[in-house]
Design a protein around this motif. Structure first.
Motif, PDB file in Angstrom:
ATOM      1  N   CYS A 100       0.345  -1.201  -0.021  1.00  0.00           N
ATOM      2  CA  CYS A 100       0.627  -0.122  -0.011  1.00  0.00           C
ATOM      3  C   CYS A 100       0.752   1.457   0.179  1.00  0.00           C
ATOM      4  O   CYS A 100       0.487   2.413  -0.473  1.00  0.00           O
ATOM      5  N   ASN A 114      -5.854  -0.552  -1.676  1.00  0.00           N
ATOM      6  CA  ASN A 114      -6.388  -2.099  -2.365  1.00  0.00           C
ATOM      7  C   ASN A 114      -4.747  -2.598  -2.020  1.00  0.00           C
ATOM      8  O   ASN A 114      -4.011  -2.622  -3.450  1.00  0.00           O
ATOM      9  N   SER A 128      -8.687  -5.004  -8.424  1.00  0.00           N
ATOM     10  CA  SER A 128      -7.946  -4.774  -7.077  1.00  0.00           C
ATOM     11  C   SER A 128      -8.733  -4.722  -5.995  1.00  0.00           C
ATOM     12  O   SER A 128     -10.065  -4.177  -6.256  1.00  0.00           O
ATOM     13  N   PHE A 129      -8.743  -5.403  -4.383  1.00  0.00           N
ATOM     14  CA  PHE A 129      -9.427  -5.583  -3.975  1.00  0.00           C
ATOM     15  C   PHE A 129      -8.911  -5.274  -2.645  1.00  0.00           C
ATOM     16  O   PHE A 129      -7.043  -6.102  -2.641  1.00  0.00           O
ATOM     17  N   GLY A 131      -8.856  -3.463   0.983  1.00  0.00           N
ATOM     18  CA  GLY A 131      -8.466  -2.092   0.656  1.00  0.00           C
ATOM     19  C   GLY A 131      -9.432  -2.531   2.290  1.00  0.00           C
ATOM     20  O   GLY A 131      -9.813  -2.945   2.464  1.00  0.00           O
ATOM     21  N   GLY A 181     -12.866 -11.085  -5.047  1.00  0.00           N
ATOM     22  CA  GLY A 181     -12.947 -10.517  -4.110  1.00  0.00           C
ATOM     23  C   GLY A 181     -13.575 -10.695  -3.426  1.00  0.00           C
ATOM     24  O   GLY A 181     -13.693  -9.712  -1.836  1.00  0.00           O
TER      25      GLY A 181
END
Length: 275
Positions: A100, A114, A128-129, A131, A181
């Motif tokens: 991150c 994410n 993307s996932f 987070g 996700g």
């Protein structure tokens, strides 16, 4: 061309002129060659300096570096520290994790970025996932059904709990995601280091047995000088039921200090990289 303020014969002038022309031509060739080498090196992902690096052995190297192949275009941010990469079931797409924020020590605390990313074969980010779920994403694995497993290799430090209040319930777990996700399973107790079946200690990597779906988790990321060092492989069935532990902390046969990566070979043998 150059002019010389001295007296010389015509033949001498012609000789000097020819020599100078050849020298200039040679300089141009050298310059073009150097530029071409630099461009070729950059196309291969290196620089002119990397071309000078000698191979460490005489074996053939069929690989080439493609720098900046994948970028985080969905969130438009730079990569954080990255330790995990896996190939999707399709044999072309690539999954990767990052922490991150740039650097080694910084992680995902205090951000909603994410850390789990999917790229197509050209390096384009597809999705993307994850987070707000992780402290320090580490290993990633795609199982035979296409699900994505990610390890979170530490919990928040005392300083981080002060800096990021409310973030103490994260870390030291393995999370199983669907390809889009959705969280399907969590092994361990978020924010707690301990022993299975209730908790895990800083899991580094995860792999599933392709024959039956059993889950193998490599622990831990603890400093090897820590008197409470944990070194083991914890095994769960495909539904998350704890089965057994392989190995123990130590330096002897069948013992581990920091099992950092695990993989099954084509014969079904479990390979462990003990750092």
């Amino acid at each position: 061309m150059f002019k010389f303020a001295i007296h010389m014969s015509r033949s001498t002038e012609m000789t000097i002129s020819i020599v100078l022309r050849l020298a200039c031509a040679l300089a141009i060739v050298v310059s073009i060659t150097a530029q071409r080498t630099s461009v070729q090196a950059q196309q291969r992902g290196g620089t002119a300096e990397t071309e000078k690096v000698q191979p460490v052995n005489s074996g053939p190297n069929p690989y080439r570096v493609i720098r900046d192949w994948a970028q985080l275009t969905l969130e438009k941010r730079p990569w954080g520290g990255s330790n995990g990469v896996a190939i999707d079931r399709d044999g072309k797409s690539v999954w990767a994790t990052d922490r991150c924020s740039p650097g080694i020590a910084p992680g995902c605390l205090g951000t909603k970025a994410n850390p789990v990313h999917l790229f197509d074969e050209t390096g384009k980010e597809i999705r993307s996932f994850g987070g707000g779920m992780f402290v320090w994403p580490h290993g990633i694995h795609v199982d035979r059904d296409g699900n994505v497993w990610v390890t979170d290799a530490r919990v928040a430090t005392a300083e981080e709990r002060i800096k990021f209040p409310g973030e103490d319930k994260k870390g030291s777990v393995v999370v199983k995601f669907s390809p889009d996700g959705k969280v399907l399973m969590t092994l361990g107790r978020p924010g707690v280091k301990g022993d299975p079946p209730d908790a895990l200690t800083e899991p580094n990597d995860v792999i599933t047995d392709p024959s039956n779906g059993d889950v193998y988790v490599a622990e831990s990321h603890t400093n090897v000088e820590d008197p409470n060092l944990v070194g083991r492989i914890s095994v769960f069935d495909r539904n998350g039921k704890f089965l057994r532990v392989i190995g123990k902390t130590g330096t002897g046969p069948g013992e581990f200090r920091t099992p950092h990566a695990i993989e099954f070979d084509s014969q079904g043998r479990l390979i462990v990289a003990d750092r």
